[in-house]
Design an enzyme around this catalytic site. Sequence first.
Site, PDB file in Angstrom:
ATOM      1  N   GLY A  92       0.933  22.563   5.710  1.00 58.12           N
ATOM      2  CA  GLY A  92       2.040  22.367   6.705  1.00 58.12           C
ATOM      3  C   GLY A  92       1.390  21.286   7.580  1.00 58.12           C
ATOM      4  O   GLY A  92       1.772  21.357   8.788  1.00 58.12           O
ATOM      5  N   GLY A  93       0.996  20.340   7.116  1.00 59.54           N
ATOM      6  CA  GLY A  93       0.563  19.173   7.985  1.00 59.54           C
ATOM      7  C   GLY A  93       1.758  18.139   8.092  1.00 59.54           C
ATOM      8  O   GLY A  93       2.768  18.540   7.643  1.00 59.54           O
ATOM      9  N   HIS A 153      22.025   5.455  31.152  1.00 62.59           N
ATOM     10  CA  HIS A 153      22.663   6.609  30.978  1.00 62.59           C
ATOM     11  C   HIS A 153      24.225   6.264  30.114  1.00 62.59           C
ATOM     12  O   HIS A 153      24.812   5.128  30.344  1.00 62.59           O
ATOM     13  CB  HIS A 153      23.182   7.022  32.333  1.00 62.59           C
ATOM     14  CG  HIS A 153      24.154   8.184  32.194  1.00 62.59           C
ATOM     15  ND1 HIS A 153      23.805   9.793  31.888  1.00 62.59           N
ATOM     16  CD2 HIS A 153      25.664   8.149  32.236  1.00 62.59           C
ATOM     17  CE1 HIS A 153      24.631  10.349  31.928  1.00 62.59           C
ATOM     18  NE2 HIS A 153      25.918   9.585  32.136  1.00 62.59           N
ATOM     19  N   ARG A 185      -5.836  13.836   2.944  1.00 66.35           N
ATOM     20  CA  ARG A 185      -6.116  12.572   2.074  1.00 66.35           C
ATOM     21  C   ARG A 185      -7.465  12.259   2.296  1.00 66.35           C
ATOM     22  O   ARG A 185      -8.101  12.396   3.257  1.00 66.35           O
ATOM     23  CB  ARG A 185      -5.205  11.382   2.582  1.00 66.35           C
ATOM     24  CG  ARG A 185      -3.817  11.869   2.371  1.00 66.35           C
ATOM     25  CD  ARG A 185      -2.830  10.503   2.891  1.00 66.35           C
ATOM     26  NE  ARG A 185      -3.031   9.550   2.116  1.00 66.35           N
ATOM     27  CZ  ARG A 185      -2.436   9.207   0.889  1.00 66.35           C
ATOM     28  NH1 ARG A 185      -1.643   9.991   0.236  1.00 66.35           N
ATOM     29  NH2 ARG A 185      -2.633   8.107   0.145  1.00 66.35           N
ATOM     30  N   GLY A 209       0.911  -1.382  -0.125  1.00 69.80           N
ATOM     31  CA  GLY A 209      -0.083  -0.024   0.163  1.00 69.80           C
ATOM     32  C   GLY A 209       0.777   1.249  -0.102  1.00 69.80           C
ATOM     33  O   GLY A 209       2.033   1.283  -0.276  1.00 69.80           O
ATOM     34  N   THR A 210       0.094   2.338   0.264  1.00 74.23           N
ATOM     35  CA  THR A 210       0.844   3.422   0.395  1.00 74.23           C
ATOM     36  C   THR A 210       2.027   3.631   1.501  1.00 74.23           C
ATOM     37  O   THR A 210       2.969   4.219   1.020  1.00 74.23           O
ATOM     38  CB  THR A 210      -0.214   4.760   0.695  1.00 74.23           C
ATOM     39  OG1 THR A 210      -1.336   4.910  -0.355  1.00 74.23           O
ATOM     40  CG2 THR A 210       0.548   6.281   0.820  1.00 74.23           C
ATOM     41  N   CYS A 211       1.795   3.244   2.705  1.00 74.61           N
ATOM     42  CA  CYS A 211       2.899   3.297   3.774  1.00 74.61           C
ATOM     43  C   CYS A 211       4.113   2.632   2.884  1.00 74.61           C
ATOM     44  O   CYS A 211       5.124   3.415   3.299  1.00 74.61           O
ATOM     45  CB  CYS A 211       2.429   2.232   4.785  1.00 74.61           C
ATOM     46  SG  CYS A 211       3.640   1.988   6.110  1.00 74.61           S
ATOM     47  N   ASP A 267      -7.446   4.099   6.519  1.00 79.12           N
ATOM     48  CA  ASP A 267      -7.780   5.397   6.001  1.00 79.12           C
ATOM     49  C   ASP A 267      -9.277   5.397   5.513  1.00 79.12           C
ATOM     50  O   ASP A 267      -9.699   6.502   5.226  1.00 79.12           O
ATOM     51  CB  ASP A 267      -6.621   5.952   5.073  1.00 79.12           C
ATOM     52  CG  ASP A 267      -5.479   6.328   5.728  1.00 79.12           C
ATOM     53  OD1 ASP A 267      -5.257   5.931   6.978  1.00 79.12           O
ATOM     54  OD2 ASP A 267      -4.481   6.679   5.014  1.00 79.12           O
ATOM     55  N   LYS A 321      10.782   7.851   5.008  1.00 80.18           N
ATOM     56  CA  LYS A 321      12.013   7.923   6.280  1.00 80.18           C
ATOM     57  C   LYS A 321      13.381   7.236   5.559  1.00 80.18           C
ATOM     58  O   LYS A 321      14.268   7.938   6.027  1.00 80.18           O
ATOM     59  CB  LYS A 321      11.617   6.796   6.972  1.00 80.18           C
ATOM     60  CG  LYS A 321      10.621   7.630   8.244  1.00 80.18           C
ATOM     61  CD  LYS A 321       9.217   7.673   7.896  1.00 80.18           C
ATOM     62  CE  LYS A 321       8.960   9.026   7.679  1.00 80.18           C
ATOM     63  NZ  LYS A 321       7.564   9.315   7.198  1.00 80.18           N
TER      64      LYS A 321
HETATM   65  P1  NAD Z   1      -2.748  16.637   7.426  1.00 80.91           P
HETATM   66  O1  NAD Z   1      -4.217  16.717   7.479  1.00 80.91           O
HETATM   67  O2  NAD Z   1      -1.599  16.478   8.351  1.00 80.91           O
HETATM   68  O3  NAD Z   1      -2.007  18.167   6.948  1.00 80.91           O
HETATM   69  C1  NAD Z   1      -2.814  18.987   5.895  1.00 80.91           C
HETATM   70  C2  NAD Z   1      -2.461  20.324   6.268  1.00 80.91           C
HETATM   71  O4  NAD Z   1      -2.980  21.104   4.792  1.00 80.91           O
HETATM   72  C3  NAD Z   1      -3.324  21.109   7.536  1.00 80.91           C
HETATM   73  O5  NAD Z   1      -2.483  21.474   8.195  1.00 80.91           O
HETATM   74  C4  NAD Z   1      -4.121  21.744   6.678  1.00 80.91           C
HETATM   75  O6  NAD Z   1      -4.538  23.040   7.416  1.00 80.91           O
HETATM   76  C5  NAD Z   1      -3.509  22.149   5.306  1.00 80.91           C
HETATM   77  N1  NAD Z   1      -4.403  22.921   4.332  1.00 80.91           N
HETATM   78  C6  NAD Z   1      -5.462  22.112   4.059  1.00 80.91           C
HETATM   79  N2  NAD Z   1      -5.884  22.931   3.004  1.00 80.91           N
HETATM   80  C7  NAD Z   1      -5.030  23.807   2.669  1.00 80.91           C
HETATM   81  C8  NAD Z   1      -5.157  24.745   1.724  1.00 80.91           C
HETATM   82  N3  NAD Z   1      -5.876  25.208   0.753  1.00 80.91           N
HETATM   83  N4  NAD Z   1      -3.868  25.699   1.681  1.00 80.91           N
HETATM   84  C9  NAD Z   1      -2.948  25.356   2.640  1.00 80.91           C
HETATM   85  N5  NAD Z   1      -2.770  24.689   3.547  1.00 80.91           N
HETATM   86  C10 NAD Z   1      -4.155  23.898   3.582  1.00 80.91           C
HETATM   87  O7  NAD Z   1      -2.781  16.178   6.006  1.00 80.91           O
HETATM   88  P2  NAD Z   1      -1.117  15.540   5.206  1.00 80.91           P
HETATM   89  O8  NAD Z   1       0.029  16.162   5.857  1.00 80.91           O
HETATM   90  O9  NAD Z   1      -1.580  15.627   3.777  1.00 80.91           O
HETATM   91  O10 NAD Z   1      -1.088  14.012   5.486  1.00 80.91           O
HETATM   92  C11 NAD Z   1      -2.136  13.080   5.416  1.00 80.91           C
HETATM   93  C12 NAD Z   1      -2.131  12.042   6.345  1.00 80.91           C
HETATM   94  O11 NAD Z   1      -1.244  11.180   6.273  1.00 80.91           O
HETATM   95  C13 NAD Z   1      -2.388  12.458   7.507  1.00 80.91           C
HETATM   96  O12 NAD Z   1      -3.576  11.927   8.322  1.00 80.91           O
HETATM   97  C14 NAD Z   1      -0.757  12.090   8.292  1.00 80.91           C
HETATM   98  O13 NAD Z   1      -1.080  11.920   9.636  1.00 80.91           O
HETATM   99  C15 NAD Z   1      -0.704  10.968   7.273  1.00 80.91           C
HETATM  100  N6  NAD Z   1       0.870  10.916   7.571  1.00 80.91           N
HETATM  101  C16 NAD Z   1       1.461  10.481   8.713  1.00 80.91           C
HETATM  102  C17 NAD Z   1       2.915  10.661   8.694  1.00 80.91           C
HETATM  103  C18 NAD Z   1       3.411  10.165   9.877  1.00 80.91           C
HETATM  104  O14 NAD Z   1       2.766   9.467  10.541  1.00 80.91           O
HETATM  105  N7  NAD Z   1       4.673  10.406  10.062  1.00 80.91           N
HETATM  106  C19 NAD Z   1       3.674  10.924   7.574  1.00 80.91           C
HETATM  107  C20 NAD Z   1       2.885  11.408   6.556  1.00 80.91           C
HETATM  108  C21 NAD Z   1       1.525  11.144   6.370  1.00 80.91           C
END
Ligand code: NAD
Length: 436
Positions: A158-159, A421, A249, A38-40, A288, A49
Amino acid sequence: MTYDIAIVGGGPGGYTAAEEAAARGCSVVLFERDLVGGTCLNRGCIPTKALLHDSAPGADFAAIHTRKQAVVTQLRTGIEKLLKQRKVSVVRGAATIAAPGVVECDGQAYEVRDIVIATGSAAATIPVPGIDLPGVYTSNDLLEGEGVALSSLVIVGGGVIGVEFATMYAQLGARVTVLEATQRILPPLDREIAQRVTMHLKKRGVVVEASARVTGIEGEPGSMLVRYVDKRGNEKMVEAEGVLVACGRRANTDGLFSPEVTPERSRGALVCDEAGRTSVEHLWAIGDVVAGNIQLAHVAEAQARNVVATICGEEPPMDMRIVPSCVYTSPEVASVGLTEDGAKAEGIAVRTAKALTGANGKCLVEGSESGYVKLVADTETGAIVGAQLVCPRATDLVAELALAISLGCTAAQLARVIHPHPTVSELVSSAARALV
Ligand code: NAD
């Protein structure tokens, strides 16, 4: 053909469900239209990573993508072998739920007792002019195959994906701008985490614009222009070789059901009860594709274990209350349980304590950037109810705190445990002692 269980989708949710069901003696068929993992595994967690691990200014872009591909292939081969050992029938193709208990794929009907939907999600799009232009990428595009070498990148969103790609491309020496619609990056996480990550990104030269509203994208690959309105209402533009859209997503359910099969949905995603039951009998969903789910591979995997146990009449084994989340920035970020603000919102009185990386021997030896481990404890009982970490290996350390919360461990009990430690884990015991 008849089977006990059909699984649709071969990501971490789907392949775990298949293995669990087969281990219980069920006959299992798993449908995958693309690659097992899958995607992961193929276009998400693992390739990002691997690339983050290897990226540094001047790194050989082609070489880091070749190694990433080798890691992905090794893991995928392992999963394929395991499915074969467990005698899971893997059918390559797009499956449709033709009727309750009937799955169709490439003109062949499969009669089954239970169906588990684990079709995952795909990058969501946003209604902005120019969003479909070449030169506007999803995380898939930047991760697959040989990747896309860019010396400058604008990231919309910026997610988690946004900040991880900002970290990776900045580490490779690219000029990166992050445009986030809400008031801060990583909106679901603790405010202080967002502040720290913003600070660290800025130190690497990343421009972070919060409260930015993207109004249009123009140009061609290698020369893109993104227009936006900043937090003061000023119209601005930023140029870059490419644009990454990382705005969340959406569930993959297009074409999944025949018109006769109509499970309840919310914006495409499947509405389920806690056990993973949809509104159609013997039709289950995990990961998801489930409405309101936390979209993380480890959540899908845990739900897979629970749903198969439930189908087989057993108690679900996994505790779904406590879900650690990790962000692979530098330093790493992790969070589990309640934040201070979250506890307040739930009316729970809490105390917090923080241990700083600046006073930790291992962090100083490694020259790590500034960070902390913050613990949140219930004032009345002393039980640890949450933890937020910004420090080296935060994503590994958080497992100890998930265990502590799950077992109802108090700060005093955590403080009694000898931590080795010199390690970063001493931040956990220091913070726990500060709460006693
Ligand atoms: P996210 O929901 O984490 O972040 C999306 C961001 O986009 C939010 O901050 C939102 O406010 C912003 N946004 C939405 N519309 C916008 C717009 N028009 N203009 C500017 N900003 C906007 O989603 P993601 O980063 O796409 O990740 C998708 C999913 O995949 C998430 O659920 C995430 O947890 C998962 N993921 C997890 C990991 C990890 O666990 N390390 C890594 C990658 C992705």
